[in-house]
Design an enzyme around this catalytic site. Structure first.
Site, PDB file in Angstrom:
ATOM      1  N   LYS A  46       0.827  -1.200   0.000  1.00 43.87           N
ATOM      2  CA  LYS A  46       0.000   0.000   0.000  1.00 43.87           C
ATOM      3  C   LYS A  46       0.870   1.262   0.000  1.00 43.87           C
ATOM      4  O   LYS A  46       1.953   1.290   0.572  1.00 43.87           O
ATOM      5  CB  LYS A  46      -0.910   0.023   1.239  1.00 43.87           C
ATOM      6  CG  LYS A  46      -1.997  -1.061   1.242  1.00 43.87           C
ATOM      7  CD  LYS A  46      -3.096  -0.795   0.214  1.00 43.87           C
ATOM      8  CE  LYS A  46      -4.107  -1.926   0.141  1.00 43.87           C
ATOM      9  NZ  LYS A  46      -5.161  -1.805   1.158  1.00 43.87           N
ATOM     10  N   ASP A  58      -2.787  -8.323  17.392  1.00 49.80           N
ATOM     11  CA  ASP A  58      -3.554  -7.571  16.414  1.00 49.80           C
ATOM     12  C   ASP A  58      -4.800  -8.350  16.005  1.00 49.80           C
ATOM     13  O   ASP A  58      -4.708  -9.537  15.661  1.00 49.80           O
ATOM     14  CB  ASP A  58      -2.651  -7.338  15.189  1.00 49.80           C
ATOM     15  CG  ASP A  58      -3.259  -6.377  14.192  1.00 49.80           C
ATOM     16  OD1 ASP A  58      -3.397  -5.189  14.535  1.00 49.80           O
ATOM     17  OD2 ASP A  58      -3.597  -6.833  13.077  1.00 49.80           O
ATOM     18  N   ASN A  59      -5.949  -7.688  16.050  1.00 49.07           N
ATOM     19  CA  ASN A  59      -7.199  -8.279  15.539  1.00 49.07           C
ATOM     20  C   ASN A  59      -7.434  -9.724  15.992  1.00 49.07           C
ATOM     21  O   ASN A  59      -7.725 -10.596  15.155  1.00 49.07           O
ATOM     22  CB  ASN A  59      -7.169  -8.278  14.007  1.00 49.07           C
ATOM     23  CG  ASN A  59      -7.697  -6.979  13.435  1.00 49.07           C
ATOM     24  OD1 ASN A  59      -8.318  -6.184  14.144  1.00 49.07           O
ATOM     25  ND2 ASN A  59      -7.455  -6.762  12.160  1.00 49.07           N
ATOM     26  N   ASP A  67      -2.881  -6.299   0.251  1.00 49.29           N
ATOM     27  CA  ASP A  67      -1.510  -6.512   0.725  1.00 49.29           C
ATOM     28  C   ASP A  67      -1.451  -7.580   1.820  1.00 49.29           C
ATOM     29  O   ASP A  67      -0.388  -7.857   2.366  1.00 49.29           O
ATOM     30  CB  ASP A  67      -0.884  -5.194   1.228  1.00 49.29           C
ATOM     31  CG  ASP A  67      -1.670  -4.536   2.351  1.00 49.29           C
ATOM     32  OD1 ASP A  67      -2.873  -4.857   2.518  1.00 49.29           O
ATOM     33  OD2 ASP A  67      -1.091  -3.699   3.064  1.00 49.29           O
ATOM     34  N   GLN A  71      -1.155 -12.375  10.132  1.00 43.53           N
ATOM     35  CA  GLN A  71      -1.581 -12.169   8.757  1.00 43.53           C
ATOM     36  C   GLN A  71      -0.313 -12.036   7.937  1.00 43.53           C
ATOM     37  O   GLN A  71       0.736 -11.640   8.443  1.00 43.53           O
ATOM     38  CB  GLN A  71      -2.461 -10.939   8.622  1.00 43.53           C
ATOM     39  CG  GLN A  71      -1.848  -9.710   9.210  1.00 43.53           C
ATOM     40  CD  GLN A  71      -2.893  -8.697   9.633  1.00 43.53           C
ATOM     41  OE1 GLN A  71      -4.048  -9.037   9.851  1.00 43.53           O
ATOM     42  NE2 GLN A  71      -2.498  -7.464   9.741  1.00 43.53           N
ATOM     43  N   LYS A 123       1.761   4.731   9.142  1.00 43.95           N
ATOM     44  CA  LYS A 123       1.529   3.338   8.758  1.00 43.95           C
ATOM     45  C   LYS A 123       1.988   3.079   7.329  1.00 43.95           C
ATOM     46  O   LYS A 123       2.309   1.945   6.971  1.00 43.95           O
ATOM     47  CB  LYS A 123       0.034   2.988   8.833  1.00 43.95           C
ATOM     48  CG  LYS A 123      -0.427   2.474  10.178  1.00 43.95           C
ATOM     49  CD  LYS A 123      -1.924   2.283  10.224  1.00 43.95           C
ATOM     50  CE  LYS A 123      -2.370   1.029   9.494  1.00 43.95           C
ATOM     51  NZ  LYS A 123      -3.831   0.818   9.655  1.00 43.95           N
ATOM     52  N   GLU A 176      -6.194  -6.754  21.012  1.00 44.04           N
ATOM     53  CA  GLU A 176      -6.673  -5.577  20.290  1.00 44.04           C
ATOM     54  C   GLU A 176      -7.983  -5.915  19.603  1.00 44.04           C
ATOM     55  O   GLU A 176      -8.036  -6.080  18.393  1.00 44.04           O
ATOM     56  CB  GLU A 176      -5.636  -5.101  19.252  1.00 44.04           C
ATOM     57  CG  GLU A 176      -6.027  -3.797  18.587  1.00 44.04           C
ATOM     58  CD  GLU A 176      -6.194  -3.878  17.076  1.00 44.04           C
ATOM     59  OE1 GLU A 176      -6.285  -2.806  16.456  1.00 44.04           O
ATOM     60  OE2 GLU A 176      -6.232  -4.987  16.501  1.00 44.04           O
TER      61      GLU A 176
END
Lengths: 654, 654
Positions: free
Chosen positions: B244, B375-376, B339, B304, B515, B404
């Protein structure tokens, strides 16, 4: 791998340890949190089966909000039901949902359609018969199509959606780890009016026991007052050793009958009837007479024996013996109850003992008795009751057990959880506004409502509360209306209708109690409240709202002496409000605040009010209405609210 | 036959399905209802054992009231503890109790003494060693005595009572049917201040990545502000396929670094460090530098992969492939995240996959990292986390996991139940008085407090809330004080201290977020609030009351813009109150109502107040005190209350 978490299921008592209670005709509404990672569309079913059914039945649950789901199933028969929950990610619905979002965003969906086809193909493999053929036909049509738009229409078609829902992929399904249980009783477990009768006091000859025949002669009057259940204190032979005399005197005189709770003598034990009352045949006739009048008999089940009970001879190991070789009497030191010897529930004889008491219950079931009021269950092991009630109800799911446990709150509640259909409660001592509101809110709005049906008795042979001793006739009228309208099941002990209030000095016990004496009552004694009782029971019968328990709600009344509450029937058609002056001595006025919006009545809308005790009718408007309650004339009022049909003149005028 | 019913145990989550959480040094307080029929005196013990201990330890429970019992045991080390309850009727205590009542009533007790002797004889058989001998001696003395009075004294003697308590008859004991579990973490799981750092933005050269060395240079400043944990967003190689560009542009320019959450490339995967940041050795040095400064490193754990992650080649079965042979990208239709490719947790490869992710965590534990911000987690299976956290903590009980999960409330809570040590929360979007009060009451007073430790972040790389976008510098000061004093653990994301508030139009996201870009910050930029942060963190460190969570209580302030709350240390010695003006734009005045009686301060008693941000001291008297909070100067005040030593002159005056 079970990615779906099912938790916080309601109703569920103590992690599924105890059954909830419902009545035939109810629907059991079950809710649960169903949580899975991500954003899959979920599917869930409520699984249930009645006792004796091998296979689960399933009914879909629906999503409420915040990961909460709800389903319900009908309780069509008495006995125990089991229920649990199964949930899984619904791959096809998730795919549909995503596809629709892509279509809205005008994205290409060619690949997604191929993925959707694969889901249909897998469902076709799971399906059978006609449904398999229909799914295969859909696949064939898909393969013949060349345009995405046609394939979209095919895969999003409602018929295919239903077929897919009927053949779900449950490989990722979780089943809730517990099977929960519900006891389904007949409606009489929730809704009934009891009349407690001392059989030997139903006659007309002083100093002699009445008989079952005398009891039969009283039935028309009991029926006329509107009672459904005639509850008899123990009818068995009474011990002769250490028999108690009048007013609990330690020694009986030669003509004294003794307490019917000191059961058993050379005339028989728990399966016999007292010869003074008649024969077993006479008792069966009494049961039949009640049935003919659409009433039923409840018997006392008191696990305690007189020292001369046949069990003591036949089964000395069931009792406790002292170092000097004497039998252990019941006692609560320093008090001694020498006319009773308690059973020892623990020991190698346990199986034999438990089965015998179960068989005592089954014996009376065999005589047509389906309701048992259990004396002092809190002094016997809780697991014993759990076992006995289950055993009896497995064979006879229509049998109802009332727990007479005026004991510590948690013991009282645990007995209810263990299976008792109904419970005596502390209502007997709750007289004033805040304590009644708090206690009834606990009984009807907390977890209690899942398992504890309160049977409200304002008096018992053991308890003549101070309120009744001092409040005179209005006190009896007030307590009757409270018992009969706060709870759906209630009862009175004979003499209540006569406002009998003579007490042992300084105690909450009856003076010259018929527990220890032969008594003859004048059932038409001046000052009786039989008309009041009759009217209240009629109102209960005519208004389904008063036949439910959990629907009780309190509403504001601006005087601390006036309690104001309402109940609505499940369909909302029947709405009853009750205002009671809790002070038996003085009139009190209060402004009552009716919850109009809950009834769908607008503030400026006229509604119809009928006061059911007097028959007076009113047209009211607005929330607030004043009432004047005089304990001598109208200690309580009961209102039925109906909408008022208002219609403008619709025809043309000439 | 288990006549004792043990139920309503607290703490217990979902019928024992999930562990509660505590920290080393706490005592675990356990309560239960213990119910048995009748009126026996009961005895109960809390049984507990730490992980790895074979045998239960026992500590007595004590009766509270209403059949409720309480016990507690110390949590001396990290790891999991198990606990349960055993209770039985205490035959000797019941006998003692009855005997005393009989003695009070001056009844003969000869037989009762013989029965008591029998209880002692049975205890002597159960006892061993010295205790058996002592009991046998008591029996011998009993047998030598001839007077009841002597035998009474012998059997009621305190020494015998203790001996009998130590050798109880547990034949009628019940053990609670569940073994419950507690996770005991180190104190840092409850009390810490986090500083979240984008490693590549810690340098000074525009357009180029900073290195771990640059990060090290920032540590003194982070330490000086009072932070304990330096949390780094992912430090791994970043995917090159579908990378990205700035502001989440679908295509990166040639010099764009890409999102660090798109992990993995030909440079390595989750066990590698991004070459631009340095080597693994450099990272270890960074960890060591933090440790030297008494801080520790938290790493991001983001399951991920970029499309060019080594796993994609090595384990194609871990990913989902589409009908056209392409890999499935992460998406939330119609949004696509090209991505990133998500891992497929279900399937035959499950064991291998789960172990690999566990090993990733263990790899970084091996590098000295003991805190992971996950994360997530809500897009991965809950049972996976339950397994992974247990696996890691069994070997390393000092590892802390922060979830998170800004997701649905029940999913957020279930992840916490499954084992996450800490959770992100909705605090990020709770700005005003009622919503803060409601939410914090839920977090600190409901069942949540047993398992969910809220880590309060006012901003994250993904979230620049509207309140911060619009409220200017005072908004940052307000949110910092709220996060740091409402919860015991909180954090900020770098730039917060600079009041960075530039947002993408209409979104709660940072404009030109680091980011997707190389950034260089001026850490001394005008308008920063580093002094404010430093002061608040110092106050947290100096006041144990602020290092606890459950002790939060709200108190009245008569203005809706002013939030007023307090915390007291467990020993009650440290009492902190905080008043915050929630309006970043206008000054507001409020009268604060201090709960003096809870502090043992009488209404007319003088007490000492120190405002800790300004250092101002006061002597106050009475509950109500006015405060004027100006967002530009003092948006919040923090009071420490102490008693005022008042002593009359006690020496004689000459």
């Amino acid at each position: 791998m079970h990615p779906v978490i099912i938790q916080n299921v309601t109703p569920e008592l103590n992690g599924g340890r105890y059954p909830v209670k419902r009545e035939v005709g109810d629907a059991l509404v079950v809710e649960a949190d169903i949580v899975k990672e991500g954003h899959d569309i979920m599917a869930a079913v409520l699984k249930y089966r009645a006792a004796g059914e091998d296979a689960w039945r399933e009914t879909p649950m629906r999503f409420l909000e915040n990961d909460r789901w709800r389903g319900e199933f009908p309780l069509e028969r008495m006995g125990r039901y089991r229920y649990t929950i199964e949930a899984w990610p619904d791959a096809f619905e998730s795919w549909r949902h995503d596809l629709e979002k892509r279509l809205d965003a005008e994205q290409a969906v060619t690949l997604e359609l191929t993925e959707g086809r694969e889901l249909v193909a897998l469902a076709a493999e799971r399906a059978e018969g006609a449904e398999r053929r229909q799914l295969q036909q859909a696949l064939a049509r898909f393969d013949e199509m060349s345009e995405d738009a046609d394939r979209v229409d095919l895969l999003l078609a409602p018929t295919l959606r239903r077929l897919m829902a009927r053949n779900p992929d449950r490989r990722l399904a979780s089943v809730y780890e517990k099977e929960l249980e519900a006891i389904v009783d007949r409606v009489a477990a929730r809704y009934a009016a009891w009349y407690e009768m001392f059989p030997r006091s139903q006659g007309t000859v002083e100093g002699r026991s009445a008989t079952f025949k005398d009891c039969e002669r009283r039935l028309p009057e009991v029926k006329a007052m509107g009672f459904d259940v005639v509850y008899l204190v123990p009818i068995h032979p009474i011990g002769k050793i250490n028999r108690k005399g009048p007013n609990n005197a330690p020694v009986a005189g030669p003509g004294d009958p003794g307490s019917p709770y000191a059961i058993g003598s050379d005339e028989g034990g728990h399966k016999a009837v007292h010869p003074e009352l008649g024969t077993l045949e006479d008792f069966r006739n009494f049961v039949a007479r009640c049935q003919e009048m659409d009433m039923e008999v409840a018997l006392d089940f008191a696990i305690q024996c007189a020292p001369d009970h046949p069990y003591v001879q036949a089964h000395p190991d069931w009792f406790k013996w002292r170092p000097d070789g004497s039998i252990k009497y019941a006692e609560n030191p320093p008090k001694k109850y020498q006319d009773i010897v308690p059973v020892q529930f623990y020991g190698p004889h346990q199986d034999e003992l438990w089965r015998e008491w179960r068989d005592v219950v089954l014996f009376w079931v065999g005589q047509g008795v389906k309701i048992f009021r259990v004396d002092n269950p809190h002094t016997k092991p809780i697991p014993f009751w759990e076992w006995l009630i289950r055993e009896v109800q497995e064979a006879h799911p229509d049998v109802v057990f009332l727990s007479e446990a005026f004991t510590r709150p948690k013991l009282l509640q645990t007995l209810a959880k263990a299976g008792f259909s109904q419970s005596y409660t502390y209502f007997t001592w709750r007289n004033f506004k805040q304590e009644l509101t708090d206690y009834l809110t606990e009984l009807t709005q907390s977890e209690c409502k899942e398992y504890l049906r309160p049977n409200f008795f304002p008096n018992t042979p053991d308890i003549l509360p101070a309120y009744l001793q001092t409040g005179g006739r209005p006190a009896f009228m007030i307590r009757l209306v409270l018992a009969a309208t706060l709870s759906s099941v209630y009862g009175i002990y004979n003499g209540f209708e006569l406002c009998e209030a003579a007490a042992l000095p300084g105690k909450e016990e009856y003076l010259d109690s018929e527990k220890f004496e032969y008594k003859v009552w004048d059932w038409d004694r001046e000052g009786h409240i039989k008309d009041w009782i009759t009217a209240v029971n009629r109102i209960r019968q005519e208004n389904p709202a008063l036949q439910e328990l959990e629907n009780l709600r309190f509403h504001p009344a601006d005087d601390d002496n006036v309690l104001f509450y309402g109940k609505a029937s499940l369909d909302g058609d029947n709405r009853i409000f009750v205002a009671v002056n809790l002070d038996p001595f003085e009139p009190h006025q209060a402004v009552l605040d009716f919850p109009l919006e809950e009834m769908g009545i607008r503030p400026n809308q006229t509604f119809q009010v009928e006061e059911l005790l007097s028959g007076r009718k009113h047209l009211w408007r607005g929330r607030r209405h004043s009432v004047d309650l005089d304990p001598q004339s109208n200690p309580a009022e009961i209102y039925r609210i109906r909408g008022w049909m208002h219609r403008d003149y619709v025809e043309t005028c000439y």
